[in-house]
Design a protein around this motif. Sequence first.
Motif, mmCIF file in Angstrom:
data_model
loop_
_atom_site.group_PDB
_atom_site.id
_atom_site.type_symbol
_atom_site.label_atom_id
_atom_site.label_comp_id
_atom_site.label_asym_id
_atom_site.label_seq_id
_atom_site.Cartn_x
_atom_site.Cartn_y
_atom_site.Cartn_z
ATOM 1 N N ILE A 1007 -29.214 9.558 20.575
ATOM 2 C CA ILE A 1007 -30.397 9.841 19.749
ATOM 3 C C ILE A 1007 -31.621 10.071 20.626
ATOM 4 C CG2 ILE A 1007 -31.309 7.493 19.389
ATOM 5 C CD1 ILE A 1007 -31.548 8.271 16.382
ATOM 6 N N GLY A 1008 -31.537 9.576 21.870
ATOM 7 C CA GLY A 1008 -32.618 9.821 22.817
ATOM 8 C C GLY A 1008 -32.757 11.275 23.202
ATOM 9 N N ASN A 1009 -31.735 12.100 22.905
ATOM 10 C CA ASN A 1009 -31.806 13.536 23.197
ATOM 11 C C ASN A 1009 -32.703 14.289 22.216
ATOM 12 O OD1 ASN A 1009 -29.983 12.996 25.188
ATOM 13 N ND2 ASN A 1009 -28.205 13.823 24.102
ATOM 14 N N LEU A 1010 -32.988 13.654 21.090
ATOM 15 C CA LEU A 1010 -33.808 14.322 20.068
ATOM 16 C C LEU A 1010 -35.280 14.176 20.442
ATOM 17 C CD1 LEU A 1010 -31.913 13.133 16.845
ATOM 18 C CD2 LEU A 1010 -31.492 15.154 18.258
ATOM 19 N N ALA A 1025 -27.043 -2.754 12.246
ATOM 20 C CA ALA A 1025 -27.425 -4.033 12.857
ATOM 21 C C ALA A 1025 -28.299 -3.891 14.090
ATOM 22 C CB ALA A 1025 -26.161 -4.821 13.216
ATOM 23 N N SER A 1026 -28.340 -2.700 14.706
ATOM 24 C CA SER A 1026 -29.107 -2.589 15.953
ATOM 25 C C SER A 1026 -29.587 -1.170 16.170
ATOM 26 C CB SER A 1026 -28.247 -3.031 17.140
ATOM 27 O OG SER A 1026 -27.135 -2.170 17.285
ATOM 28 N N PHE A 1027 -30.595 -1.083 17.065
ATOM 29 C CA PHE A 1027 -31.100 0.212 17.514
ATOM 30 C C PHE A 1027 -30.565 0.478 18.905
ATOM 31 C CE2 PHE A 1027 -34.966 -0.494 14.688
ATOM 32 C CZ PHE A 1027 -34.547 0.426 13.747
ATOM 33 N N PRO A 1028 -30.323 1.751 19.262
ATOM 34 C CA PRO A 1028 -29.925 2.063 20.638
ATOM 35 C C PRO A 1028 -31.120 1.931 21.581
ATOM 36 C CG PRO A 1028 -30.195 4.072 19.367
ATOM 37 C CD PRO A 1028 -30.352 2.937 18.403
ATOM 38 N N SER A 1044 -34.703 -2.005 3.414
ATOM 39 C CA SER A 1044 -33.421 -2.577 2.967
ATOM 40 C C SER A 1044 -32.331 -2.449 4.027
ATOM 41 C CB SER A 1044 -32.968 -1.904 1.659
ATOM 42 O OG SER A 1044 -33.917 -2.100 0.641
ATOM 43 N N CYS A 1045 -32.684 -2.754 5.261
ATOM 44 C CA CYS A 1045 -31.711 -2.829 6.369
ATOM 45 C C CYS A 1045 -31.766 -4.265 6.890
ATOM 46 C CB CYS A 1045 -32.038 -1.813 7.456
ATOM 47 S SG CYS A 1045 -32.038 -0.091 6.886
ATOM 48 N N SER A 1046 -31.163 -5.178 6.164
ATOM 49 C CA SER A 1046 -31.380 -6.620 6.377
ATOM 50 C C SER A 1046 -30.861 -7.129 7.709
ATOM 51 C CB SER A 1046 -30.732 -7.403 5.229
ATOM 52 O OG SER A 1046 -29.363 -7.046 5.101
ATOM 53 N N LYS A 1047 -29.873 -6.446 8.311
ATOM 54 C CA LYS A 1047 -29.304 -6.928 9.569
ATOM 55 C C LYS A 1047 -30.134 -6.560 10.791
ATOM 56 C CE LYS A 1047 -24.476 -7.287 8.146
ATOM 57 N NZ LYS A 1047 -23.072 -6.926 8.486
ATOM 58 N N LEU A 1048 -31.118 -5.675 10.615
ATOM 59 C CA LEU A 1048 -31.920 -5.251 11.763
ATOM 60 C C LEU A 1048 -32.930 -6.309 12.177
ATOM 61 C CD1 LEU A 1048 -32.662 -1.472 11.083
ATOM 62 C CD2 LEU A 1048 -31.363 -2.433 12.978
ATOM 63 N N ASN A 1059 -34.656 -6.054 18.393
ATOM 64 C CA ASN A 1059 -34.825 -4.646 18.005
ATOM 65 C C ASN A 1059 -36.284 -4.202 18.041
ATOM 66 O OD1 ASN A 1059 -32.132 -3.841 17.490
ATOM 67 N ND2 ASN A 1059 -32.148 -5.010 15.574
ATOM 68 N N TRP A 1060 -37.200 -5.167 17.970
ATOM 69 C CA TRP A 1060 -38.627 -4.797 17.908
ATOM 70 C C TRP A 1060 -39.094 -4.120 19.189
ATOM 71 C CZ3 TRP A 1060 -42.251 -3.849 14.587
ATOM 72 C CH2 TRP A 1060 -43.578 -3.765 15.022
#
Length: 1076
Positions: A1007-1010, A1025-1028, A1044-1048, A1059-1060
Amino acid sequence: MAEVGLFNIADGILGKIGNLALQEIGLVWGVKEQLEKLKNTVSTIKVVLLDAKDQHAKSHEVRDWLGKLKDAVYDTDDLLDNFSTHVLNRQQGKRGKQVSFLFSKVSQVTYNLKISHQIEAIREKLDAIAADKIKYHFTDRSPISIPLVKVERRQTHSFVRKEDVVGRQGDKDAIMKRLLESNGVDNVSVIPIVGIGGQGKTTLAQLAYNDERTVKHFELRMWVCVSDVFDVKMIVEKILESATSSKYESLEMDSLQTHLRKRIDGRKYLLIIVTTRAQLVASITGTSQPYLLKGLPEDMSWFLFEKVAFKESKEPNDSRLVAIGKDIVKNVLDYEINKQMLISLWIAEGFVQPLQGIQCLEELGDQYFMDLLRRSFFQDVEYDEWGNVISCKLHDLMHDLAQLIAGSDCSMVDLDCENISERTHHVSLSAELDSSWKIPTTLLNANKIRTFLLPMQPIHRVVLDKVDHEAIISSFRLMRVLDLHNTGLHILPRIIGKLKHLRYLDLSKNEVIRKLPSSITELLNLQTLKIYSCKRLEQLPRKLSNMISLKHLETGQCTGLTHMPSGIGQLTSLQTLTRFVVGTSSFEMASGGLRELKDLNELRGELMIAKLENLRNVAAECNEANLKEKQHLEVLTLDWSREGNSHVTFEEDEALLEGLQPHSNLQEFHIYGYRAERFPKWMSFDMALLLPNLLEITIWNCIKCIHLPLFSQLPKLKVLRLEVITAVEYIEDSSAESSSSLSFKGNPMNRGREGKEFFPCLEELVFFDLRNLKGWWREAPLVTNDNHGAAASSQRPLQKKESMPSFPCLSKLKIGICTNLSHMPLHPFLEELELKNTPARLLQQSAMVAAGANLVYPLYLSKLKVMHIDGIKDLVSFPEKGLHHLISLQHLSIENCPDLICLTEEGLKSLTSLRFFNIRCCEMLKSLFKGFKHLTALEELEIKECRELDLSKDLEENVMELQCLHTLRIGDMPKLSSLPDGLQQVTTLKDLQISSCLNLKTLPEWIGNLTSLQRFEVLGCPQLASFPQTLYSLKALEYLEITSCSKLFDKGQIKKCKNWSMIAHILEIFIDGEKM
């Protein structure tokens, strides 16, 4: 500007004096001599006013003299207005045969003596001021001696250096497209370019003239500069001079034409006539809509300003100069102006006075407006669908200039009203009123205010419980214009009747007001009363007929009105009455029936007659409405309420409509809720003859109707809307009397009855909820390929060369809830197509006709730009054949097609111009991307609620060509567990939204290519659950929304989660609706 207004007010004073002098001797006894003396004084002053205006900028003394004169003239106007109103009151008393001591002979003599002394006093004041004019050596500048100042236009040439031009590439491309893509319909195509002075019209023409494509395309090019004096002979001379490099000054027009024909006959030539700021010239010469050249965007404006204003075309180091320059560049806050409102305000203020031959002030005001528009005083014109001007904008620079010239006479102020002086007469607030606003002392001290406007009140409804409307009304007794629209008005104070000078009152959009006070009928000078969108207003004042000056009564969207007051028909000067309500029997004593319309023959614009179901004496009242004589009406709406009573039989509805035949000038005709089975004879047989100027027809909610009028022969009809006519089976029914003589013999492709063209001008056709509609004709044609690629009939065989008629001009077709419709006449030139809840065979018909296209329509549907497909339940696949002509399609939407399985590559192959593609709620769709490699122009893609679609299949090899894609929205995809890898190739992506993907667990590192990504939304993905780590590298990313992404994130510990750190750099972050 203020002095020109003063000149017109002086004109108005002379007009009032003239009118008063004509009154019966009893009303003006003892006053006539003073009026004559005042007339002489005002006439003496009037002739030097315009010269004083020119000198006032040079002399402080002249400015002071004009200020004193202005005060005195306004006082004179107020005094004479008082007297005129008194005379009107006296006449009203006589008309009503009322006896009162106030109107006795004694009181009349007493009043006349009083007014005589007041006129003498004001005349002496004016005489004293007039005596001073000698020292300033003013010259007589009466209208007949006003010189017309002509500034010779600079002569132009055809060359311009490309590097000197800034920000006009898009305009040049648009002009070049018009030049090179001529449709060949006209022998001569003329493209006017208009805009305000200095905007770059000539430069744009030079760019087009010298473009290489122009040089190759045209055998002959000519350049002519035209002044504001539009002399045809002179223009022809200049054209010949440009074409031959020789002079042709001494020839007559016939000889000039002969020479010109020899030069241009049989040759493809380009003639550029350098544009003028007078749109009149452009409208005379143009064969197409003018190209309206607008201002440059701010960045381009600054770049141009740098080139012109600073040495070496570079920004200087002096920050002060830069700030001043950027402030100049930013000075484009345009002011939007409604044309009709502006004309009404001019008239209310007395700025429009009758001219010889033109007594209708509205017509004269319209000429003033159009003259200013042609001179580019206004810009950014908004037109209605028929080309009439609705509104325009006044450039901020022009507004500031007008404000400067007007001086203290006109003020646009904040709510604190600090910039108002005692000499201010016209006030508009530059901010929205709120409940806390109280009238400032400075405003109260300006007690000679004539105008109070609220241009900044919002469109939406506001609740202002504490605004002191009574204080506003009671403080300014000299007002001509009062605007209280959308100010939360519950009750209009009775004191409104004291504003005897009032000409214009705007109470519109006060949705809670239920009643107007009876005292409003004392406003004998009121010309305009706006109460539209006062939705709870139940009735108009009983004595409305007393308001003898009323010309405009705007009652549109007053849906709570129960009836019209008896006597409204006596207001024979009415030009605007937007909603007339037929009352019920309970209001018979006070209610005016349709016969009130009989003598209102000055009505123009729009008229809706509502609640026709309440009508009792159908035959008599309808004929007395006298609609045939209302030649100025443009739009007529006849409305039977849906909740109406059923006491009137359907046959009476037909008789009612029989008596409401309008004048032949009518342009729009709308019928709502009609309950008969068929329409009256004048509509069924003779509508093309009786209403030849009709441009638009709407028939809505006529659930009993089974026979429609014959629309196809109306010579000018552009828009036809047939909605909620649930019983009708055929548009033109050969079994009905209305179309019994209809036949399509010989080759009827473009012909109808008597050889007339089939819908010769129709541009828009809408069918909605004609659920029993089977086809256009009862003898239903079946789609089969013949040598025209058209249709042959299943019930009777057409001749070999016959084919279905075709719409020659139709550009927009919308069909909804027509579940039995099997076929339509041909529509080769469509630009917009919408099919909603129709059988798939309608789409297939278009595809089959296109597949069999021949020399008649070689590019069937090639102009189609927008296509919406919604709710076609039996559509299984997008047609493979026949849609190869959709080379212009830019917007494609497919929704709610539950049986759609695939979009084949063959079906998508020709969509090379497609920019926006939306597909949703196609639950069986399994294959989508095989043809995507052809969609090279695609900019936005939305795919939602396609539950069987697996985005990972075939995506990688097919999305690599999508190098224009900047927006992708995907949602409600249960099979999506991760983003498809092929997406990393789309580096142009700026906006990515993923929603309701319940099984999405991770986001890929790629996703870093975008690198162009600016906006990223993840909504309703509970398994994520996570961000790259690479998310941190997206430096262009400015907006992130997570819902509504409770696992993040742990609730309450968002900024402490791991993740922050990957998203903390983003400028705007919203998590579950809260801004971080």
